[in-house]
Design an enzyme around this catalytic site. Structure first.
Site, PDB file in Angstrom:
ATOM      1  N   LYS A 198     -12.308 -13.206  13.108  1.00 34.60           N
ATOM      2  CA  LYS A 198     -11.418 -12.437  12.227  1.00 34.60           C
ATOM      3  C   LYS A 198     -12.198 -11.977  11.001  1.00 34.60           C
ATOM      4  O   LYS A 198     -13.032 -12.723  10.474  1.00 34.60           O
ATOM      5  CB  LYS A 198     -10.232 -13.320  11.829  1.00 34.60           C
ATOM      6  CG  LYS A 198      -9.130 -12.595  11.078  1.00 34.60           C
ATOM      7  CD  LYS A 198      -7.975 -13.552  10.784  1.00 34.60           C
ATOM      8  CE  LYS A 198      -6.835 -12.866  10.056  1.00 34.60           C
ATOM      9  NZ  LYS A 198      -5.704 -13.796   9.779  1.00 34.60           N
ATOM     10  N   SER A 247      -1.199 -12.100  11.091  1.00 33.56           N
ATOM     11  CA  SER A 247      -2.207 -11.136  10.709  1.00 33.56           C
ATOM     12  C   SER A 247      -3.459 -11.153  11.596  1.00 33.56           C
ATOM     13  O   SER A 247      -4.230 -10.213  11.571  1.00 33.56           O
ATOM     14  CB  SER A 247      -2.643 -11.390   9.265  1.00 33.56           C
ATOM     15  OG  SER A 247      -3.286 -12.648   9.166  1.00 33.56           O
ATOM     16  N   SER A 300      -0.148 -16.784  11.069  1.00 37.81           N
ATOM     17  CA  SER A 300      -1.040 -15.679  11.433  1.00 37.81           C
ATOM     18  C   SER A 300      -1.951 -15.927  12.634  1.00 37.81           C
ATOM     19  O   SER A 300      -2.601 -14.992  13.107  1.00 37.81           O
ATOM     20  CB  SER A 300      -1.907 -15.285  10.239  1.00 37.81           C
ATOM     21  OG  SER A 300      -1.167 -14.489   9.345  1.00 37.81           O
TER      22      SER A 300
END
Lengths: 94, 485
Positions: B79, B154, B178
């Site tokens: 990420k 996210s 997330s």
């Protein structure tokens, strides 16, 4: 709804410059979110201690105070938008 | 054989038997990215050269007869809020569009030591604020199961990359769901470890008392392998816990007999869509039939988790994001009169609308006159929420709930209404507030869209979570299905 004046005050604290449309939008949206948060007042928390952190850890000290590998000044400055020598350069302050 | 849909441990087996090389695996994934990425848009940066270099290093070790660790040669995605030395790390924000970290996050360093191959950095909601990856400052990511729909967020890029066969595993971060929510929406496994189990050093801070790095994988065994690789105390993160982590693969047994599983009724009520409830009911039935003692229970303060979270997380964020001022890194507005004007212009142009919204909200909640009414009140309610879990775990080994109230929603459906978007996290937020671990595993489909089952454990009870999740997985095949790409 919170007032445009309050939005302007908070924006200044947060160092944000907002357009007139943004001010209106945030006044409306923050108002709605804060109104929703009023729900918390249903709970009597007079005798409840706050939890800032879930861990029982307190006062974490470094075990040994040793010099480790640190970043070189050039590595640190590599991302600088502007620099002079080994300093970050910014516009006029006073 | 399609290398891009094998699990990490299946790839490992092929590697050590020398049926395939790490470079071949790496090239297969890079080709897959090439083939589907224009539709999925999971990556902000693809690091093909680095990946090939790392893969060849693994091949050299195997050729030399060295024993390689279980994740050696496994292609992973990271990420883009997790720092990678020399590789751009943007948080999907314009304000960090050009930031190249001079150091690795501890989790990244550990994955490097484990021999994984870095395919690139994945898209996300800007600064991890969002539930759909639509808040990316660059572009939205598509859900591989339906390109019109969001992958969740996210960590939407990480979840979509694994689901689309663009990475064997990925790292995400979870502040309010997330990792788990996008894992559920993309039909993969997502694990949020106990707060303090994985070092946050090098994870760009959003809400420091809630943030935690964790894996997104194709199955539960891979989640255990990834957790083994990244967990542990780190002197560089004073909130990481000195804890003697077990080998998490030792919990992968197909046995839930006698385990006590609680189903909090607050997670099965209003707002949870019928197909989600049905999938959860089927999971309960299956686990009961396998010998678990499943019982309804209550976490009475559940409804307060959302307002509590949306005061605490923005408050912490408003403080953490004060550092983006255009001085030391990232974007700087060039047309400023003086330094304060530069801060204001830089931040106003560099941050997107959701990030500004949360900075405003957090600044308000912390400001003079409102601190007690909002922030302190939320910290007190956080105590009550945590006590709910403490009490439940006196009786139960694991709690079971949906991960998300609905399957993937359409792009654009919730962007104009922040509260509506925040509701997508109602099943996951309380877990972060309490600091306990949670895992989402594929538990069915609704009209072709994946549905996730969430298991919640005691602090450092990841082993128990993995055991229940593994058993569930052994008796279902949802995790083996592939999106129609």
């Amino acid at each position: 709804m919170i007032s445009i004046k309050e939005v302007e005050h908070v924006a200044l604290l947060a160092r944000l410059e907002l357009s007139e449309e943004e001010k209106e939008m945030y006044a409306r949206q923050l108002g709605a979110i804060l109104e929703y948060a009023q729900m918390l007042n249903e709970l009597d928390t007079a005798d409840v201690p706050p939890t800032a952190h879930v861990l029982p850890l307190q006062n974490v000290w470094r075990e040994k105070d040793e010099v480790g590998r640190q970043l070189e000044p050039e590595e640190v400055l590599a991302n600088a938008p502007d620099r002079e020598g080994q300093f970050f350069k910014v516009p006029r302050i006073v | 054989m399609d290398l891009c849909y094998l699990t990490a441990y299946e790839l490992h087996r092929l590697l050590v038997k020398r049926e395939v090389s790490a470079e071949e695996i790496c090239r297969a994934y890079l080709a897959r990215i090439e083939a589907v990425e224009d539709r999925i848009k999971a990556f902000v940066t693809v690091t093909a050269d680095l990946a090939l270099e790392q893969a060849r290093a693994v091949d050299r070790k195997i050729a030399a007869g060295e024993e390689v660790p279980p994740l050696a040669g496994i292609p992973v995605a990271i990420k883009d809020n997790i720092c990678t030395r020399g590789v751009r790390t943007t948080c999907s924000s314009k304000i960090l569009h050009n930031f190249v970290p001079p150091y690795d996050a501890t989790a990244v360093q550990k994955l490097k030591a484990a021999g994984t191959v870095f395919l690139g950095k994945t898209n996300m909601d800007e600064f991890a604020m969002g539930s759909s990856t639509e808040n990316s400052g660059f572009f939205p990511t598509a859900n591989p199961w339906d390109l019109e729909r969001v992958p969740g967020g996210s960590s939407g890029g990480s979840a979509a990359a694994v689901a689309a066969g663009e990475a064997a595993a990925a790292l995400g971060s979870d502040t309010g769901g997330s990792i788990r929510q996008p894992a559920a929406l993309c039909g993969v496994v997502g694990l949020k470890p106990t707060y303090g189990a994985v070092s946050r050093y090098g994870l760009v801070a959003f809400a420091s008392s809630l943030d935690q790095i964790g894996p997104l994988t194709r199955d539960v065994r891979d989640a255990a392998l990834m957790l083994n690789a990244i967990c542990g105390h780190d002197p560089l993160d004073s909130t990481s816990v000195p804890y003697n982590h077990p080998d998490y693969t030792s919990f992968l047994v197909d046995d839930v007999r006698g385990l006590r599983i609680g189903v909090p009724r607050e997670y099965m009520g209003e707002g949870i869509e019928p197909p989600v409830k049905e999938a959860i009911a089927r999971a309960v039935e299956l686990l009961s039939s396998l010998g678990a003692e499943v019982e309804e229970t209550s976490l009475p303060h559940t409804r307060y988790a959302l307002p509590t979270y949306y005061l605490i997380a923005p408050a912490e964020a408003s403080s953490n994001l004060a550092r983006y001022d255009g001085v030391r890194y990232g974007y700087r507005a060039e047309d400023a009169r003086d330094v304060v004007d530069m801060f204001m212009k830089t931040r106003s142009r560099g941050f997107g609308p959701e990030v500004k919204r949360r900075i405003m909200l957090g600044t308000y909640a912390l400001s003079a006159g409102y601190y007690d009414a909002y922030y302190l009140k939320a910290l007190k309610v956080r105590t009550l929420i945590k006590q709910d879990f403490d009490r439940a775990f006196e009786k139960f080994d694991v709690l079971l709930a949906p991960t998300s109230p609905s399957p993937a929603f359409k792009r654009g459906e919730k962007v104009d209404d922040p509260l509506q978007m925040y509701m997508s996290d109602i099943c996951t937020l309380a877990v972060n507030l309490a600091g306990v671990p949670g895992i989402s595993v594929p538990a069915g489909f609704a009209d072709g869209l994946p549905v996730g089952l969430q298991l919640i454990g005691r602090p450092f009870g990841e082993g128990m979570l993995l055991r229940v999740a593994y058993t569930f997985e052994q008796h279902t095949d949802y995790h083996r299905r592939r999106p129609p790409l």
